[in-house]
Design a protein around this motif. Structure first.
Motif, PDB file in Angstrom:
ATOM      1  N   ALA A  18       0.840  -1.198   0.000  1.00 58.55           N
ATOM      2  CA  ALA A  18       0.000   0.000   0.000  1.00 58.55           C
ATOM      3  C   ALA A  18       0.878   1.252   0.000  1.00 58.55           C
ATOM      4  O   ALA A  18       2.044   1.214   0.388  1.00 58.55           O
ATOM      5  CB  ALA A  18      -0.905  -0.008   1.224  1.00 58.55           C
ATOM      6  N   THR A  19       0.305   2.350  -0.433  1.00 55.53           N
ATOM      7  CA  THR A  19       0.984   3.640  -0.395  1.00 55.53           C
ATOM      8  C   THR A  19       1.329   3.969   1.055  1.00 55.53           C
ATOM      9  O   THR A  19       0.518   3.698   1.947  1.00 55.53           O
ATOM     10  CB  THR A  19       0.051   4.727  -0.968  1.00 55.53           C
ATOM     11  N   PRO A  20       2.514   4.538   1.313  1.00 56.15           N
ATOM     12  CA  PRO A  20       2.862   4.878   2.695  1.00 56.15           C
ATOM     13  C   PRO A  20       1.791   5.765   3.340  1.00 56.15           C
ATOM     14  O   PRO A  20       1.322   6.726   2.736  1.00 56.15           O
ATOM     15  CB  PRO A  20       4.189   5.628   2.561  1.00 56.15           C
ATOM     16  N   GLN A  21       1.400   5.394   4.535  1.00 58.78           N
ATOM     17  CA  GLN A  21       0.385   6.122   5.287  1.00 58.78           C
ATOM     18  C   GLN A  21       1.031   7.269   6.068  1.00 58.78           C
ATOM     19  O   GLN A  21       2.226   7.239   6.349  1.00 58.78           O
ATOM     20  CB  GLN A  21      -0.328   5.169   6.258  1.00 58.78           C
ATOM     21  N   ALA A  22       0.230   8.246   6.436  1.00 61.49           N
ATOM     22  CA  ALA A  22       0.739   9.377   7.227  1.00 61.49           C
ATOM     23  C   ALA A  22       1.338   8.852   8.525  1.00 61.49           C
ATOM     24  O   ALA A  22       0.767   7.982   9.176  1.00 61.49           O
ATOM     25  CB  ALA A  22      -0.398  10.345   7.528  1.00 61.49           C
ATOM     26  N   GLY A  23       2.505   9.351   8.867  1.00 62.86           N
ATOM     27  CA  GLY A  23       3.173   8.953  10.105  1.00 62.86           C
ATOM     28  C   GLY A  23       3.766   7.560  10.071  1.00 62.86           C
ATOM     29  O   GLY A  23       3.968   6.952  11.113  1.00 62.86           O
ATOM     30  N   TYR A  24       4.068   7.052   8.874  1.00 66.26           N
ATOM     31  CA  TYR A  24       4.599   5.694   8.766  1.00 66.26           C
ATOM     32  C   TYR A  24       5.949   5.568   9.465  1.00 66.26           C
ATOM     33  O   TYR A  24       6.686   6.537   9.621  1.00 66.26           O
ATOM     34  CB  TYR A  24       4.689   5.256   7.306  1.00 66.26           C
ATOM     35  N   GLN A  25       6.267   4.349   9.896  1.00 66.51           N
ATOM     36  CA  GLN A  25       7.529   4.042  10.573  1.00 66.51           C
ATOM     37  C   GLN A  25       8.661   4.034   9.560  1.00 66.51           C
ATOM     38  O   GLN A  25       8.565   3.415   8.508  1.00 66.51           O
ATOM     39  CB  GLN A  25       7.424   2.657  11.230  1.00 66.51           C
ATOM     40  N   HIS A  26       9.754   4.725   9.868  1.00 68.88           N
ATOM     41  CA  HIS A  26      10.943   4.709   9.015  1.00 68.88           C
ATOM     42  C   HIS A  26      11.819   3.536   9.445  1.00 68.88           C
ATOM     43  O   HIS A  26      12.255   3.476  10.595  1.00 68.88           O
ATOM     44  CB  HIS A  26      11.725   6.022   9.124  1.00 68.88           C
ATOM     45  N   ILE A  27      12.066   2.625   8.530  1.00 71.09           N
ATOM     46  CA  ILE A  27      12.889   1.448   8.812  1.00 71.09           C
ATOM     47  C   ILE A  27      14.349   1.838   8.661  1.00 71.09           C
ATOM     48  O   ILE A  27      14.719   2.567   7.738  1.00 71.09           O
ATOM     49  CB  ILE A  27      12.547   0.308   7.839  1.00 71.09           C
ATOM     50  N   THR A  28      15.179   1.348   9.560  1.00 77.83           N
ATOM     51  CA  THR A  28      16.617   1.547   9.450  1.00 77.83           C
ATOM     52  C   THR A  28      17.152   0.474   8.513  1.00 77.83           C
ATOM     53  O   THR A  28      17.221  -0.697   8.882  1.00 77.83           O
ATOM     54  CB  THR A  28      17.303   1.440  10.833  1.00 77.83           C
ATOM     55  N   TRP A  29      17.466   0.856   7.281  1.00 74.34           N
ATOM     56  CA  TRP A  29      17.981  -0.084   6.290  1.00 74.34           C
ATOM     57  C   TRP A  29      19.494  -0.162   6.417  1.00 74.34           C
ATOM     58  O   TRP A  29      20.163   0.847   6.608  1.00 74.34           O
ATOM     59  CB  TRP A  29      17.582   0.339   4.882  1.00 74.34           C
ATOM     60  N   GLN A  30      20.011  -1.364   6.294  1.00 76.85           N
ATOM     61  CA  GLN A  30      21.446  -1.612   6.412  1.00 76.85           C
ATOM     62  C   GLN A  30      21.962  -2.223   5.123  1.00 76.85           C
ATOM     63  O   GLN A  30      21.189  -2.796   4.350  1.00 76.85           O
ATOM     64  CB  GLN A  30      21.722  -2.589   7.556  1.00 76.85           C
ATOM     65  N   GLU A  31      23.269  -2.126   4.924  1.00 81.78           N
ATOM     66  CA  GLU A  31      23.900  -2.831   3.805  1.00 81.78           C
ATOM     67  C   GLU A  31      23.698  -4.328   4.000  1.00 81.78           C
ATOM     68  O   GLU A  31      23.702  -4.817   5.137  1.00 81.78           O
ATOM     69  CB  GLU A  31      25.392  -2.523   3.745  1.00 81.78           C
ATOM     70  N   CYS A  32      23.522  -5.067   2.921  1.00 82.96           N
ATOM     71  CA  CYS A  32      23.374  -6.520   3.007  1.00 82.96           C
ATOM     72  C   CYS A  32      24.725  -7.154   3.313  1.00 82.96           C
ATOM     73  O   CYS A  32      25.683  -6.951   2.577  1.00 82.96           O
ATOM     74  CB  CYS A  32      22.816  -7.093   1.705  1.00 82.96           C
ATOM     75  N   VAL A  33      24.758  -7.874   4.408  1.00 88.04           N
ATOM     76  CA  VAL A  33      25.963  -8.583   4.831  1.00 88.04           C
ATOM     77  C   VAL A  33      25.578 -10.046   5.012  1.00 88.04           C
ATOM     78  O   VAL A  33      24.644 -10.348   5.747  1.00 88.04           O
ATOM     79  CB  VAL A  33      26.504  -8.007   6.158  1.00 88.04           C
ATOM     80  N   PRO A  34      26.277 -10.967   4.347  1.00 88.79           N
ATOM     81  CA  PRO A  34      25.934 -12.382   4.495  1.00 88.79           C
ATOM     82  C   PRO A  34      26.134 -12.848   5.935  1.00 88.79           C
ATOM     83  O   PRO A  34      27.225 -12.733   6.476  1.00 88.79           O
ATOM     84  CB  PRO A  34      26.902 -13.105   3.559  1.00 88.79           C
ATOM     85  N   ARG A  35      25.063 -13.316   6.551  1.00 91.16           N
ATOM     86  CA  ARG A  35      25.136 -13.819   7.922  1.00 91.16           C
ATOM     87  C   ARG A  35      24.812 -15.304   8.001  1.00 91.16           C
ATOM     88  O   ARG A  35      24.978 -15.903   9.047  1.00 91.16           O
ATOM     89  CB  ARG A  35      24.143 -13.065   8.806  1.00 91.16           C
ATOM     90  N   ALA A  36      24.303 -15.870   6.916  1.00 92.21           N
ATOM     91  CA  ALA A  36      23.909 -17.277   6.916  1.00 92.21           C
ATOM     92  C   ALA A  36      24.265 -17.886   5.562  1.00 92.21           C
ATOM     93  O   ALA A  36      24.341 -17.187   4.554  1.00 92.21           O
ATOM     94  CB  ALA A  36      22.412 -17.400   7.168  1.00 92.21           C
ATOM     95  N   ASP A  37      24.480 -19.207   5.563  1.00 91.26           N
ATOM     96  CA  ASP A  37      24.806 -19.906   4.317  1.00 91.26           C
ATOM     97  C   ASP A  37      23.641 -19.900   3.334  1.00 91.26           C
ATOM     98  O   ASP A  37      23.832 -19.813   2.132  1.00 91.26           O
ATOM     99  CB  ASP A  37      25.205 -21.358   4.607  1.00 91.26           C
ATOM    100  N   ARG A  38      22.427 -20.025   3.883  1.00 90.03           N
ATOM    101  CA  ARG A  38      21.242 -20.085   3.031  1.00 90.03           C
ATOM    102  C   ARG A  38      20.194 -19.109   3.521  1.00 90.03           C
ATOM    103  O   ARG A  38      19.973 -18.978   4.720  1.00 90.03           O
ATOM    104  CB  ARG A  38      20.644 -21.494   3.040  1.00 90.03           C
TER     105      ARG A  38
END
Length: 99
Positions: A18-38
């Motif tokens: 859905a289109t972002p709603q008023a007052g939506y939560q801002h997610i802290t996005w991080q660089e992708c770092v491999p933490r698991a084999d699969r």
């Protein structure tokens, strides 16, 4: 499933967030770092949009991967969360309450 029915569009690819709603939560996005084999993608949004979200499962945890496609693909990921918190984040993204 009735709550998600407006999120399913005409595209074959699946869910449309859905289109972002008023007052939506801002997610802290991080660089992708491999933490698991699969990593298993449990769900994803339709790839008809330039930003695709994937709900991923690895090492007993969930995280959301964001793929931004323009000239190339830029990947980011959310924090890795326990299952209930990961599913809650996924629902918030789909309903427009988080981005």
């Amino acid at each position: 499933m009735a709550a998600l029915s407006p999120l399913v569009g005409e595209c074959y690819g699946g869910l449309h967030p859905a289109t972002p709603q008023a007052g939506y939560q801002h997610i802290t996005w991080q660089e992708c770092v491999p933490r698991a084999d699969r990593v298993r993608v449990r769900s994803h949004t339709c790839n008809c949009k330039p930003i695709v979200y994937e709900l991923c499962h690895a090492g007993g945890l969930l995280f959301v991967r964001r793929l931004y496609r323009s000239d190339g693909v830029i990947e980011h990921q959310s924090l890795w969360l326990r299952t209930p918190e990961g599913e809650e984040l996924w629902s918030r993204i789909l309903l427009g309450h988080a981005r």
